[in-house]
Design a protein around this motif. Structure first.
Motif, PDB file in Angstrom:
ATOM      1  N   THR A   1     -43.698  78.280  24.775  1.00 28.19           N
ATOM      2  CA  THR A   1     -42.550  77.436  25.109  1.00 28.19           C
ATOM      3  C   THR A   1     -41.333  78.308  25.386  1.00 28.19           C
ATOM      4  O   THR A   1     -41.275  79.474  24.970  1.00 28.19           O
TER       5      THR A   1
ATOM      6  N   GLU B   1     -38.829  72.882  33.089  1.00 31.70           N
ATOM      7  CA  GLU B   1     -40.048  73.373  32.446  1.00 31.70           C
ATOM      8  C   GLU B   1     -40.973  72.192  32.193  1.00 31.70           C
ATOM      9  O   GLU B   1     -40.710  71.358  31.331  1.00 31.70           O
TER      10      GLU B   1
ATOM     11  N   THR C   1     -36.871  69.997  29.656  1.00 31.12           N
ATOM     12  CA  THR C   1     -38.317  70.153  29.493  1.00 31.12           C
ATOM     13  C   THR C   1     -39.013  68.811  29.661  1.00 31.12           C
ATOM     14  O   THR C   1     -38.467  67.751  29.326  1.00 31.12           O
TER      15      THR C   1
ATOM     16  N   GLY D   1     -40.227  79.360  28.367  1.00 33.11           N
ATOM     17  CA  GLY D   1     -40.260  80.194  29.573  1.00 33.11           C
ATOM     18  C   GLY D   1     -39.256  79.749  30.618  1.00 33.11           C
ATOM     19  O   GLY D   1     -38.603  80.567  31.258  1.00 33.11           O
TER      20      GLY D   1
ATOM     21  N   ASN E   1     -46.616  72.284  20.675  1.00 33.07           N
ATOM     22  CA  ASN E   1     -46.598  73.299  21.727  1.00 33.07           C
ATOM     23  C   ASN E   1     -47.971  73.950  21.844  1.00 33.07           C
ATOM     24  O   ASN E   1     -48.254  74.974  21.216  1.00 33.07           O
TER      25      ASN E   1
ATOM     26  N   THR F   1     -44.076  76.054  34.385  1.00 34.17           N
ATOM     27  CA  THR F   1     -44.642  75.729  33.078  1.00 34.17           C
ATOM     28  C   THR F   1     -44.275  76.869  32.133  1.00 34.17           C
ATOM     29  O   THR F   1     -43.809  77.919  32.588  1.00 34.17           O
ATOM     30  N   PRO F   2     -44.475  76.710  30.833  1.00 34.31           N
ATOM     31  CA  PRO F   2     -43.974  77.720  29.900  1.00 34.31           C
ATOM     32  C   PRO F   2     -44.672  79.080  29.974  1.00 34.31           C
ATOM     33  O   PRO F   2     -44.080  80.088  29.597  1.00 34.31           O
TER      34      PRO F   2
ATOM     35  N   SER G   1     -44.346  71.189  28.779  1.00 33.31           N
ATOM     36  CA  SER G   1     -43.760  71.888  27.631  1.00 33.31           C
ATOM     37  C   SER G   1     -44.123  71.137  26.356  1.00 33.31           C
ATOM     38  O   SER G   1     -43.361  70.313  25.847  1.00 33.31           O
TER      39      SER G   1
END
Length: 278
Positions: A222, A203, A239, A224, A218, A175-176, A206
């Protein structure tokens, strides 16, 4: 006495490796789905990936080896199904009469979904090895293996068994947030130390897709996943936003590609399938 026991163990491991090759020799591609952290939606990614592959015309198997959190039967609406034995081993549960998607999970062996699996490492290792050697998958284009979070006994067992068969590699889910990315960074190191090719990073969660206007917000950080992929020099597969419409598919066994063909989630899974099937 100890020497005799050691020899017997080696013999059993030898025959397990032979069975492993026999059961998986008709599987063309094996994909691991990994994450260093729980709660990132790894099982949802695994099931939707398997469904997306099936919708793309492939014959698919889905193996759930998350022994303490077997959520695949629930996500696919298969709870209460029974696993049977045949001469070749366990027969997986099929989601349709065409047998285009076969599923195996310890969830099928539990009497109640609330029953915990309270096992020590050796017993979990033996169960996973049995899943990898005793399930009669028959001919498959893809076998997707949903693994538990972390880098512990279960993962080591899978890696040992995969040495004797053709494993395409692993898809890593994050996840981010930085805390999730940090744990998945450890998974990258684990894959490299064990010789598992990293097919790419996804990801998940997201942003949030509004079910009314389809705008994506978001609510977390975001980027990551893409940053980790760039740092690790591995492909970034895309994503997947938080989409309530995709969440509503849990328990139905329906694919987002079929039910939500124009959603961002479906677009990403089409791209992932295109990459994995090259």
């Amino acid at each position: 006495m100890c020497e005799v026991f050691f020899v017997l163990v080696q013999i059993l491991l030898f025959f397990a490796e032979i069975l492993n090759q026999k059961m998986l020799d008709k599987v063309k591609h094996i994909i691991l789905v990994l994450s260093g952290k729980g709660g990132v939606g790894k099982s949802t990614v695994s099931t939707q990936l398997a469904l997306a592959l099936r919708e793309s015309g492939f014959k698919v198997g889905l193996l759930d080896i998350d022994l303490c959190g077997p959520s695949v039967p629930y996500i696919l609406g298969l709870e209460g199904q029974d696993v049977h034995q045949c001469d070749e081993g366990w027969v997986p549960v099929y989601v349709d009469s065409e047998k285009s998607l076969a599923v195996m999970s310890i969830g099928f062996l539990l009497k109640n979904r609330d029953d915990p699996v309270v096992w020590r490492g050796p017993k979990k290792t033996a169960m996973i090895r049995q899943f990898l050697t005793d399930v009669h998958w028959d001919e498959l284009d893809f076998l997707v293996i949903d693994t538990p979070p972390g880098t512990s006994d279960e993962h080591i067992t899978v890696m040992e068994c995969m040495k004797e068969v053709k494993c395409d590699g692993a898809v890593l889910v994050t996840t981010p947030q930085e805390v999730a990315v940090d744990d998945v960074r450890k998974e990258v190191t684990f894959c490299r130390k064990t010789g598992i090719k990293i097919l790419g990073i996804v990801e998940n969660m997201s942003g949030f897709v509004c079910p009314h206007c389809s705008d994506c917000t978001n609510i977390f950080s975001t980027g990551g996943g893409s940053a980790l992929a760039e740092m690790a020099k591995v492909p970034f597969l895309g994503t997947l936003p938080i989409d309530p419409r995709v969440g509503d598919l849990a328990g139905t066994g329906k694919s987002c590609l079929k039910e939500l063909p124009d959603s961002p989630t479906s677009t990403t899974f089409r791209e992932i399938v295109s990459i994995l099937s090259k």
